[in-house]
Design a protein around this motif. Structure first.
Motif, PDB file in Angstrom:
ATOM      1  N   TRP A  80       9.993  49.659  72.911  1.00  0.00           N
ATOM      2  CA  TRP A  80      11.463  49.780  72.880  1.00  0.00           C
ATOM      3  C   TRP A  80      12.082  49.246  74.177  1.00  0.00           C
ATOM      4  O   TRP A  80      13.153  49.688  74.602  1.00  0.00           O
ATOM      5  CB  TRP A  80      11.909  51.216  72.627  1.00  0.00           C
ATOM      6  N   MET A 108      11.785  51.622  59.079  1.00  0.00           N
ATOM      7  CA  MET A 108      11.495  51.170  60.447  1.00  0.00           C
ATOM      8  C   MET A 108      11.418  52.351  61.409  1.00  0.00           C
ATOM      9  O   MET A 108      12.112  53.359  61.243  1.00  0.00           O
ATOM     10  CB  MET A 108      12.587  50.210  60.927  1.00  0.00           C
ATOM     11  N   PRO A 136      14.271  49.964  66.817  1.00  0.00           N
ATOM     12  CA  PRO A 136      13.840  48.588  66.552  1.00  0.00           C
ATOM     13  C   PRO A 136      14.680  47.604  67.361  1.00  0.00           C
ATOM     14  O   PRO A 136      15.801  47.917  67.777  1.00  0.00           O
ATOM     15  CB  PRO A 136      14.089  48.434  65.054  1.00  0.00           C
ATOM     16  N   ASP A 137      14.149  46.402  67.553  1.00  0.00           N
ATOM     17  CA  ASP A 137      14.850  45.370  68.321  1.00  0.00           C
ATOM     18  C   ASP A 137      15.766  44.600  67.375  1.00  0.00           C
ATOM     19  O   ASP A 137      15.477  43.478  66.962  1.00  0.00           O
ATOM     20  CB  ASP A 137      13.831  44.449  68.982  1.00  0.00           C
ATOM     21  N   VAL A 138      16.892  45.211  67.060  1.00  0.00           N
ATOM     22  CA  VAL A 138      17.803  44.701  66.028  1.00  0.00           C
ATOM     23  C   VAL A 138      18.307  43.294  66.341  1.00  0.00           C
ATOM     24  O   VAL A 138      18.391  42.440  65.457  1.00  0.00           O
ATOM     25  CB  VAL A 138      18.987  45.669  65.843  1.00  0.00           C
ATOM     26  N   ASP A 182      13.320  41.896  65.739  1.00  0.00           N
ATOM     27  CA  ASP A 182      13.439  42.456  64.386  1.00  0.00           C
ATOM     28  C   ASP A 182      14.701  42.020  63.652  1.00  0.00           C
ATOM     29  O   ASP A 182      15.032  42.555  62.589  1.00  0.00           O
ATOM     30  CB  ASP A 182      13.401  43.993  64.454  1.00  0.00           C
ATOM     31  N   ARG A 183      15.399  41.043  64.183  1.00  0.00           N
ATOM     32  CA  ARG A 183      16.697  40.647  63.627  1.00  0.00           C
ATOM     33  C   ARG A 183      16.629  40.312  62.137  1.00  0.00           C
ATOM     34  O   ARG A 183      17.495  40.718  61.351  1.00  0.00           O
ATOM     35  CB  ARG A 183      17.227  39.436  64.410  1.00  0.00           C
ATOM     36  N   SER A 184      15.592  39.599  61.725  1.00  0.00           N
ATOM     37  CA  SER A 184      15.501  39.171  60.326  1.00  0.00           C
ATOM     38  C   SER A 184      15.349  40.342  59.367  1.00  0.00           C
ATOM     39  O   SER A 184      15.651  40.214  58.180  1.00  0.00           O
ATOM     40  CB  SER A 184      14.333  38.199  60.146  1.00  0.00           C
ATOM     41  N   ARG A 185      14.871  41.491  59.882  1.00  0.00           N
ATOM     42  CA  ARG A 185      14.716  42.659  59.028  1.00  0.00           C
ATOM     43  C   ARG A 185      16.056  43.275  58.648  1.00  0.00           C
ATOM     44  O   ARG A 185      16.135  44.038  57.668  1.00  0.00           O
ATOM     45  CB  ARG A 185      13.868  43.729  59.731  1.00  0.00           C
ATOM     46  N   THR A 244      21.734  48.625  56.009  1.00  0.00           N
ATOM     47  CA  THR A 244      20.818  49.457  56.783  1.00  0.00           C
ATOM     48  C   THR A 244      21.395  50.848  56.967  1.00  0.00           C
ATOM     49  O   THR A 244      22.565  51.004  57.312  1.00  0.00           O
ATOM     50  CB  THR A 244      20.545  48.838  58.165  1.00  0.00           C
ATOM     51  N   THR A 285      20.626  52.218  68.081  1.00  0.00           N
ATOM     52  CA  THR A 285      20.397  51.336  66.936  1.00  0.00           C
ATOM     53  C   THR A 285      21.686  51.046  66.188  1.00  0.00           C
ATOM     54  O   THR A 285      21.928  49.912  65.749  1.00  0.00           O
ATOM     55  CB  THR A 285      19.355  51.960  65.992  1.00  0.00           C
TER      56      THR A 285
END
Length: 439
Positions: free
Chosen positions: A60, A196, A200-202, A206-209, A215, A227
């Motif tokens: 994180w 998740m 997460p690294d939004v 992890d942007r594509s998630r 969300t 987040t």
């Protein structure tokens, strides 16, 4: 030996003194314990499940901490680093991110020869016991070495002995379940790929998630707030991204924008979430108690009750920011005294229980509050707080300073515990209401 036995090790015999102290975990608290042991010239070994120091923080690292540098550096660690030519980061401006904490402080600390030479990475502790004893045997227990069963990097199992054990393994890898009951969520295994971990690294890895997805962030604390802010930024810059905040209570009192909060970054976090909810960038659903989850079309359907009535909520991705709990599975043969509510050491629990905790800062505490019926065994750091959410690094640093002094038979230093923490301006004594008890 009982929980209150203060007998120094030197009086009980010297059989254990030839063995090292074992520290489980190479995060900030584990490394601080190592630094204190170095200063007192006590042999030790650090066992870290990750491949590098501060492995959990690196997960994180994009997230900004609340505390300024002056609250993030352990005093013993500072002394060792400065003796090696290190200079502390300037204590001005915003608090550092997790990655900055690693790069500018924890990695240099772990790289000191006096610590690096005693580190074992990719080594997971499977179980802790006493040599030749299960938890039911009492005679000679306090003079019998600890036995640690570990899994080495090649998968082989090895057993190590120790004079004492300091468990600083943290809680980040053992999150609370999404269900309001605290049990594993019904149907969770079927949707594991759509849930998740916290923080997460939004906006990065992890942007594509999350891009162009619906969300839902579940949780009422600061992990959830971080987040939510990142998701709102993603939604602002990219079409189709929708953000929902789901909490089980009527309000999220732990995400505070109180003017009484002495940590400015923490106060700004709460204020920003409030603004995003008011503007409609985040849709907030309160009083939703989750009991089950199912796949629904290409996403997830959360099921449960809201204000006493059956309710469902659909989304594409869920972020579990419901907090963390200690993993106690490796300690089954250790005699523990844990509070039945928060799973913290029983004498520490009243100081940190969120059902009782008020706006005042945590009382100073050290080895005595962290004791268990198992002589020489201590749980420290975030794991010592069990399920309580209020831990700060400065607290852990003082914990290990006191514990290591006790291990060195320095009772004066061990008992002279001092701790000054910034006030939160908020309490969590009324988890179903709003506002602050400091007003």
């Amino acid at each position: 030996m009982t929980l209150l036995d203060l007998t120094p090790r030197s009086v009980r015999g010297d059989r254990l003194t030839t063995l090292p102290v074992v520290i489980i975990g190479a995060g900030p608290i584990g490394l601080a314990a190592a630094a204190n042991l170095v200063e007192r010239e006590i042999d030790f070994t650090v066992l870290e499940a990750g491949s590098r120091a501060a492995a959990s923080i690196r997960l994180w690292g994009h997230t900004r901490l609340f505390s300024p540098w002056r609250h993030l550096i352990d005093p013993a660690s500072r002394r060792l680093l400065e003796a090696a030519g290190w200079s502390a980061p300037a204590d001005e401006g915003r608090a550092p991110t997790g990655q900055q904490l690693v790069d500018d402080y924890l990695a240099p600390l772990a790289d000191l020869d006096t610590i690096r030479s005693r580190m074992r990475f990719s080594t997971r502790v499977v179980a802790v016991s006493r040599e030749g004893m299960d938890r039911t045997r009492t005679a000679g227990r306090d003079t019998t070495p600890f036995l640690l069963r570990v899994e080495k990097p090649d998968g082989q199992i090895e057993e190590l002995t120790a004079r004492a054990v300091i468990d600083a393994s943290g809680t980040y890898t053992s999150p609370n379940p999404l269900s309001s009951s605290g049990l594993d969520l019904l149907g969770a295994a079927d949707v594991a790929d759509l849930v998740m971990h916290a923080l997460p690294d939004v906006l990065g890895a992890d942007r594509s998630r999350f891009a162009s997805k619906r969300t839902t962030v579940v949780g009422a604390g600061h992990s959830a707030a971080n987040t939510l802010i990142a998701l709102a930024e993603l939604a602002r810059t990219g079409p189709g991204t929708r953000v929902t905040w789901l909490i089980r209570n009527a309000s999220a009192v732990r995400v505070s924008s109180s003017p009484e909060d002495e940590l400015a970054d923490r106060a700004r976090l709460g204020s920003r979430v409030d603004q995003l909810v008011e503007s409609g960038a985040i849709t907030k659903i309160d009083s939703f108690e989750i009991s089950r989850v199912t796949r629904h079309r290409d996403g997830i359907r959360l099921g449960g009750r809201r204000r006493g009535e059956p309710a469902t909520h659909d989304c594409d991705v869920v972020v579990n920011a419901t907090g963390f709990r200690p993993d106690l599975s490796m300690l089954r043969e250790i005699r523990l005294s844990l509070d039945e509510i928060v799973e913290a050491p029983s004498r520490l629990a009243p100081l940190i229980d969120p059902n009782l905790h008020s706006c005042e800062t945590v009382s100073p505490h050290g080895f005595d509050e962290l004791r268990h019926p198992e002589p020489g065994f201590f749980i420290v750091g975030m794991k010592s707080y069990g399920r309580a959410p209020t831990f700060l690094l400065a607290t852990g640093y003082e914990q290990v300073r006191s514990v290591v002094a006790w291990l060195d038979d320095d009772m004066r230093a061990a008992t002279e515990v001092q701790l000054t923490l910034p006030a939160t301006g908020v309490c969590s004594t009324d988890l179903t209401g709003g506002g602050s008890c400091c007003s």
